[in-house]
Design an enzyme around this catalytic site. Structure first.
Site, short mmCIF file in Angstrom:
data_model
loop_
_atom_site.label_atom_id
_atom_site.label_comp_id
_atom_site.label_asym_id
_atom_site.label_seq_id
_atom_site.Cartn_x
_atom_site.Cartn_y
_atom_site.Cartn_z
CB THR A 13 -0.91 0.00 1.25
OG1 THR A 13 -1.70 -1.18 1.24
CG2 THR A 13 -1.83 1.21 1.26
CB VAL A 14 3.25 2.63 2.51
CG1 VAL A 14 4.15 3.84 2.64
CG2 VAL A 14 2.18 2.65 3.59
CB ALA A 33 12.84 18.37 -4.26
CB ALA A 43 14.18 -4.37 -2.17
NE ARG A 45 6.93 -11.08 1.25
CZ ARG A 45 6.59 -11.24 2.51
NH1 ARG A 45 7.40 -11.87 3.33
NH2 ARG A 45 5.44 -10.78 2.97
CD GLU A 129 4.90 14.52 9.09
OE1 GLU A 129 5.68 15.45 9.30
OE2 GLU A 129 3.99 14.21 9.90
CG ASP A 201 -1.18 1.63 14.27
OD1 ASP A 201 -0.08 1.51 13.71
OD2 ASP A 201 -1.99 2.55 14.01
CE LYS A 205 -0.41 5.13 13.30
NZ LYS A 205 -1.76 4.84 12.80
P1 NDP Z 1 1.67 -3.85 2.88
O1 NDP Z 1 1.49 -5.18 3.49
O2 NDP Z 1 0.63 -3.34 1.96
O3 NDP Z 1 3.07 -3.84 2.08
C1 NDP Z 1 4.26 -4.29 2.66
C2 NDP Z 1 5.28 -4.56 1.57
O4 NDP Z 1 6.46 -5.06 2.14
C3 NDP Z 1 4.84 -5.62 0.55
O5 NDP Z 1 5.49 -5.37 -0.66
C4 NDP Z 1 5.36 -6.91 1.19
O6 NDP Z 1 5.58 -7.95 0.28
C5 NDP Z 1 6.67 -6.42 1.75
N1 NDP Z 1 7.07 -7.19 2.92
C6 NDP Z 1 6.43 -7.22 4.10
N2 NDP Z 1 7.09 -8.03 4.96
C7 NDP Z 1 8.15 -8.52 4.28
C8 NDP Z 1 9.19 -9.41 4.63
N3 NDP Z 1 9.27 -9.97 5.82
N4 NDP Z 1 10.12 -9.70 3.70
C9 NDP Z 1 10.04 -9.14 2.48
N5 NDP Z 1 9.06 -8.29 2.09
C10 NDP Z 1 8.13 -7.98 2.99
O7 NDP Z 1 1.91 -2.85 4.08
P2 NDP Z 1 1.66 -1.28 4.08
O8 NDP Z 1 2.20 -0.68 2.85
O9 NDP Z 1 0.27 -1.01 4.47
O10 NDP Z 1 2.55 -0.85 5.34
C11 NDP Z 1 3.93 -0.66 5.24
C12 NDP Z 1 4.41 0.14 6.44
O11 NDP Z 1 3.78 1.41 6.43
C13 NDP Z 1 4.05 -0.48 7.79
O12 NDP Z 1 5.08 -0.16 8.69
C14 NDP Z 1 2.79 0.26 8.19
O13 NDP Z 1 2.60 0.30 9.57
C15 NDP Z 1 3.09 1.64 7.65
N6 NDP Z 1 1.96 2.48 7.39
C16 NDP Z 1 0.89 2.01 6.66
C17 NDP Z 1 -0.15 2.84 6.33
C18 NDP Z 1 -1.30 2.37 5.53
O14 NDP Z 1 -2.24 3.16 5.33
N7 NDP Z 1 -1.32 1.16 5.03
C19 NDP Z 1 -0.16 4.24 6.77
C20 NDP Z 1 1.01 4.64 7.52
C21 NDP Z 1 2.01 3.78 7.81
P3 NDP Z 1 4.39 -8.94 -0.19
O15 NDP Z 1 3.50 -8.09 -1.04
O16 NDP Z 1 5.10 -9.99 -0.93
O17 NDP Z 1 3.73 -9.40 1.06
N1 HSE Z 2 -3.25 0.69 10.43
C1 HSE Z 2 -3.00 2.09 10.54
C2 HSE Z 2 -4.32 2.80 10.78
C3 HSE Z 2 -2.35 2.60 9.27
O1 HSE Z 2 -5.37 2.19 10.62
O2 HSE Z 2 -4.29 3.95 11.18
C4 HSE Z 2 -1.90 4.01 9.37
O3 HSE Z 2 -0.87 4.15 10.29
#
Ligand code: NDP
Ligand code: HSE
Length: 436
Positions: A13-14, A33, A43, A45, A129, A201, A205
């Site tokens: 997602t992020v 910028a 990177a 998997r 941020e 969570d 924060k």
């Molecule tokens: P997702 O699960 O959507 O994406 C995580 C990504 O990292 C995927 O590409 C996943 O691969 C990869 N990944 C996760 N674990 C591993 C691992 N052990 N080894 C290799 N690759 C890995 O998560 P989000 O994008 O939602 O969240 C990412 C971070 O951002 C987290 O720390 C979350 O707390 C934070 N965050 C999320 C928000 C949100 O709205 N979703 C908002 C603010 C912060 P694969 O697809 O193969 O599983």
């Molecule tokens: N899981 C978190 C939330 C993502 O629902 O607020 C944003 O940090």
């Protein structure tokens, strides 16, 4: 000017949102910028999955550490989540002199003190941020915009998933489970959604916000963390009848004896702006001694809002990359050799108001027995609601709202009231904040 070269770790997602917005708004971002910001390696998997977002011109590797060590890369964006491999990769990148942007509040709350120390030793930036309140620039506001203030308290709706669940349950009468599934499908929830619904969570924060607001070390392990899974529909209803909404709040408050650091469902007067923050939106109220109360509102989760925060950090790095490290804003707002030692208070010493729901016999003298126990424990009643017993039942719900008092007094009173023969079951305790 030469581009800022990014290694993007994780493309969910992020990461995916960041890639999209960087591509979509490349020209506008570069004008701000002073140089283009370009993802030169990703990177992931699962390459096939990554290719849904990443064009063939950008290499994708499953080797996260190779990106952290790549001499061509200036900044890594860590959007993996969790502790490992995120922590090792970040420390490796720092060791190789790279700046780091991360959305990973869990990692920072638990290991931030170590990560910032490593970054300081290498003179690199660690920006985060996106880790708190998604797209709301609350870190920048607290760390820079409010520096003149002695911060008194922060109260925030800082978990989008739980706010979405509470809003849908209240507004549409949907079940907890159905709403959670929707929040997961929309990409709001953590990989492990118990982190959201059990308040963890939000605990991560608020620990980060407290460190920045009060100049204390990151102290998640000392925070009180309570989620929304025990909230019953009738408490939402009774709270409404008494003029309150229930929200999961992260609260950090400076007291004479130390810092309150807590996450729990909280009644807030319905007339407050923050009580009307619905769905995945977040809001953070900050009370500073000079500015008074300020409120920050916006989307707390989701691909685009989080990308907005990640890219703001990247633009900061692009602008500051050539600056002397000693001229940069400190990671946690306070100079590292001026971090305070105020203790985090135990919940027994927290001062707040309470919502107590009791199930009692509907007969004379019961209320007098209850109020006597409250008075004996120095608890003053602010409001009371007594519900008619249901057809054929001899017991009724009584709801008491208290004035501000110390939590250990309330616990003592609850134990005494629960021991009375006229009271059945456990008393439901929720906390109440006026946020005036
Ligand atoms: P997702 O699960 O959507 O994406 C995580 C990504 O990292 C995927 O590409 C996943 O691969 C990869 N990944 C996760 N674990 C591993 C691992 N052990 N080894 C290799 N690759 C890995 O998560 P989000 O994008 O939602 O969240 C990412 C971070 O951002 C987290 O720390 C979350 O707390 C934070 N965050 C999320 C928000 C949100 O709205 N979703 C908002 C603010 C912060 P694969 O697809 O193969 O599983
Ligand atoms: N899981 C978190 C939330 C993502 O629902 O607020 C944003 O940090």
């Amino acid at each position: 000017m030469k581009p800022l070269r990014i290694g993007l770790l994780g493309i969910g997602t992020v990461g995916g949102g960041t890639f999209d917005v960087l591509t979509r708004n490349a020209e506008e971002i570069s004008r701000r910028a002073g140089r283009p910001i370009t993802v030169i390696k990703v990177a992931a998997r699962n390459e096939a999955k990554a290719r849904r977002v990443v064009p063939a011109s950008v290499p994708v590797t499953p080797d996260f550490l190779s990106v952290a060590r790549d001499a061509e890369i200036d900044v890594i964006v860590e959007s993996l989540g969790g502790t490992e491999p995120a922590k090792s990769v970040i420390l490796e990148a720092i060791a190789h002199g790279k700046h780091v942007v991360t959305a990973n509040k869990a990692l920072l709350a638990l290991h931030g003190n170590e990560i910032f120390a490593a970054a300081r030793a290498k003179g690199v930036i660690v920006a985060f941020e996106a880790a708190v309140a998604g797209g709301i620039p609350i870190i920048k506001a607290l760390r820079e915009g409010l520096v003149a203030n002695r911060i008194e308290w922060i109260a925030g709706i800082i978990n989008g998933t739980t706010n979405f669940i509470l809003s849908e349950m209240r507004g549409k009468g949907l079940s907890f489970a159905d709403v959670l599934t929707t929040a997961q499908a929309k990409g709001y929830a953590e990989a492990d959604p118990t982190f959201d619904i059990e308040g963890v969570d939000a605990g991560h924060k608020i620990s980060i916000l407290a460190a920045i607001a009060f100049g204390i070390p990151l102290s998640f392990e000392k925070a009180h963390v309570e989620g929304i899974t025990k909230i019953e529909a009738k408490d939402i209803r009774y709270a409404e009848e008494m003029g309150y909404r229930i929200k999961l709040l992260g609260i950090a408050r400076r007291r004479e004896a130390g810092i309150e650091l807590r996450v729990h469902p909280t009644l807030i007067p319905a007339k407050r702006l923050i009580a009307n923050v619905e769905g995945v939106m977040n809001a953070v109220l900050v009370k500073g001694d000079a500015v008074g109360a300020t409120l920050y509102y916006g989307a707390g989760a989701g691909a685009n809002p989080t990308a907005s925060a990640v890219i703001a950090d990247l633009v900061d790095v692009a602008r500051l990359i050539d600056a002397d490290a000693s001229h940069r804003v400190p990671y946690l707002a306070f100079q590292h050799d001026r971090i305070g030692t105020e203790p985090v208070l135990s919940m027994d010493d927290v001062e707040t108001s309470y919502y107590l729901r009791l199930r009692v016999d509907d007969k004379p003298g019961v209320l007098a027995d209850i109020t006597r126990v409250l008075a004996d424990n120095h608890i003053s009643i602010d409001a009371m609601l007594q519900k008619e017993p249901e057809e054929g039942e001899a017991q009724a719900d009584i709801i008491l709202l208290t004035h501000e008092t110390i939590e250990k007094n309330v616990k003592r009173a609850i134990a005494a009231i629960e021991a009375q023969a006229s009271t059945s079951g456990k008393i439901v305790l929720l906390r109440l904040e006026n946020l005036a």
